[in-house]
Design an enzyme around this catalytic site. Structure first.
Site, mmCIF file in Angstrom:
data_model
loop_
_atom_site.group_PDB
_atom_site.id
_atom_site.type_symbol
_atom_site.label_atom_id
_atom_site.label_comp_id
_atom_site.label_asym_id
_atom_site.label_seq_id
_atom_site.Cartn_x
_atom_site.Cartn_y
_atom_site.Cartn_z
ATOM 1 C CE LYS A 153 3.023 26.764 42.021
ATOM 2 N NZ LYS A 153 2.878 26.788 40.559
ATOM 3 C CB ALA A 162 0.779 16.150 41.003
ATOM 4 C CG LEU A 179 10.841 37.492 31.833
ATOM 5 C CD1 LEU A 179 11.721 38.252 30.851
ATOM 6 C CD2 LEU A 179 10.988 38.061 33.249
ATOM 7 N N GLY A 180 6.266 35.611 31.697
ATOM 8 C CA GLY A 180 4.936 35.564 31.116
ATOM 9 C C GLY A 180 4.988 35.659 29.605
ATOM 10 C CB ALA A 230 -0.810 23.870 34.841
ATOM 11 C CB ALA A 231 1.375 28.664 32.051
ATOM 12 N N GLY A 232 3.313 27.732 34.326
ATOM 13 C CA GLY A 232 4.624 27.700 34.949
ATOM 14 C C GLY A 232 5.094 26.283 35.241
ATOM 15 C CG ASP A 233 3.105 23.848 38.022
ATOM 16 O OD1 ASP A 233 4.046 24.371 38.657
ATOM 17 O OD2 ASP A 233 1.959 23.744 38.483
ATOM 18 C CB ALA A 244 0.195 24.868 29.755
ATOM 19 N NE ARG A 281 -6.333 20.565 26.317
ATOM 20 C CZ ARG A 281 -6.174 19.265 26.596
ATOM 21 N NH1 ARG A 281 -5.002 18.694 26.383
ATOM 22 N NH2 ARG A 281 -7.167 18.557 27.089
#
Length: 306
Positions: free
Chosen positions: A38, A40, A216-217, A244-247, A277, A280
């Protein structure tokens, strides 16, 4: 400058038809090796979004170390303060199903012994932002936050993985980023009855003075800062993998704040980055660049708040 104090991992990712239940084995066709963690991931996301970024963390003295740092180095993240220690490089074991959902197990390795001592070597300033997560020890995060606050900088915590921070760390936060589950974990730890992320974010802002962003996605994001609510929808994209969407959201959001953007514009950048993100596979390979973020964020600028 954004200083990310956090984890550095190597990710082993395998696609599966469906995620396993307790005690169940599910077969996958193969696996891919990606840099992750997280700390990185968010450092790379902020850098690709255009910020100057320093990463403070640790890896092992093993072959995974170079792989874990490769994309960060290629994209210009300052790695001068990443230590090598006598513990294995952290690792994450990730399964993703055909709908993009995932299960993740993280082995801390070198992340469990990382120290914030390198922050003393940096010329900290009031415009600096410290970005924290929950994959390195709490006491180390607290020491890093104290150093940045003493210099007049801001502290952002992404409460992932979900675990309530200590009262001392919570008191040092300027901004908190949570998803729906993380918001509920924090509310329960504080003894609050609220279960709606919107209500939890409002209370954190109003009672604790912590500006709070709840992702909230696919439903977008809600944020409260200084008593002002922002509720924005996410763009529609073809989801391949949510790793990694949240990151990506958090890194791009922090980069926007570091660039002087207001909350609404920063949320647009975060939504754009997190959504891209999802299109992919992998963690760091999926993190988008500034031009793509700006193009998608521009399509969100005129949407009304909900």
């Amino acid at each position: 400058m954004i200083i990310v104090f956090g984890s550095i991992n190597i990710d082993l990712v395998t696609p599966v038809e469906r995620l396993p239940g307790p005690g169940e084995t599910v077969l996958g066709p193969g696996y891919a090796l990606h840099p992750g963690g997280k700390g990185a991931n968010q450092a790379l996301a902020a850098r690709r979004a255009g910020a100057d970024v320093v990463l403070v963390g640790a890896t092992g003295r093993d072959r995974f170390s170079d792989t874990a740092l490769a994309l960060l180095s290629a994209d210009g993240v300052d790695l001068d303060h990443v230590a090598q220690v006598d513990a294995p490089t952290g690792a994450a074991f990730i399964a993703t199903d055909r709908e993009g959902a995932n299960q993740i197990i993280v082995a801390a390795g070198a992340n469990a012994v990382v120290r914030p001592d390198a922050l003393r070597q940096l010329e900290l300033a009031g415009e600096d932002i410290l970005l924290l997560q929950r994959e390195v020890p709490e006491e180390a995060c607290l020491a890093a936050a104290l150093a940045v606050k003493q210099a007049g900088g801001r502290v952002i915590l992404n409460l992932a993985p979900a675990e309530a921070p200590s009262p001392a760390l919570l008191d040092l936060l300027d901004l908190l980023v949570v998803n729906e589950h993380e918001a509920l974990v924090l509310a329960q730890a504080l003894g609050w009855p609220e279960q709606d992320p919107d209500a939890i974010a409002r209370r954190l802002d109003g009672e604790r003075g912590i500006a709070t962003v709840a992702t909230l996605g696919a439903a977008g994001v809600v944020a409260w800062t200084g008593g002002i609510r922002h509720r924005l929808a996410a763009p529609q994209v073809a989801v391949v993998d949510t790793v990694a969407a949240g990151d990506s959201f958090t890194g791009a959001f922090a980069a926007a704040l570091a660039a002087g953007k207001d909350m609404r514009a920063a949320l647009h950048d975060g939504l754009a980055a997190g959504s891209l993100a999802c299109t992919r596979r992998g963690a760091q390979p999926s993190i988008p660049f500034a031009a793509d973020i700006a193009a998608l964020a521009a399509t969100l600028a005129d949407q009304p708040e909900r």
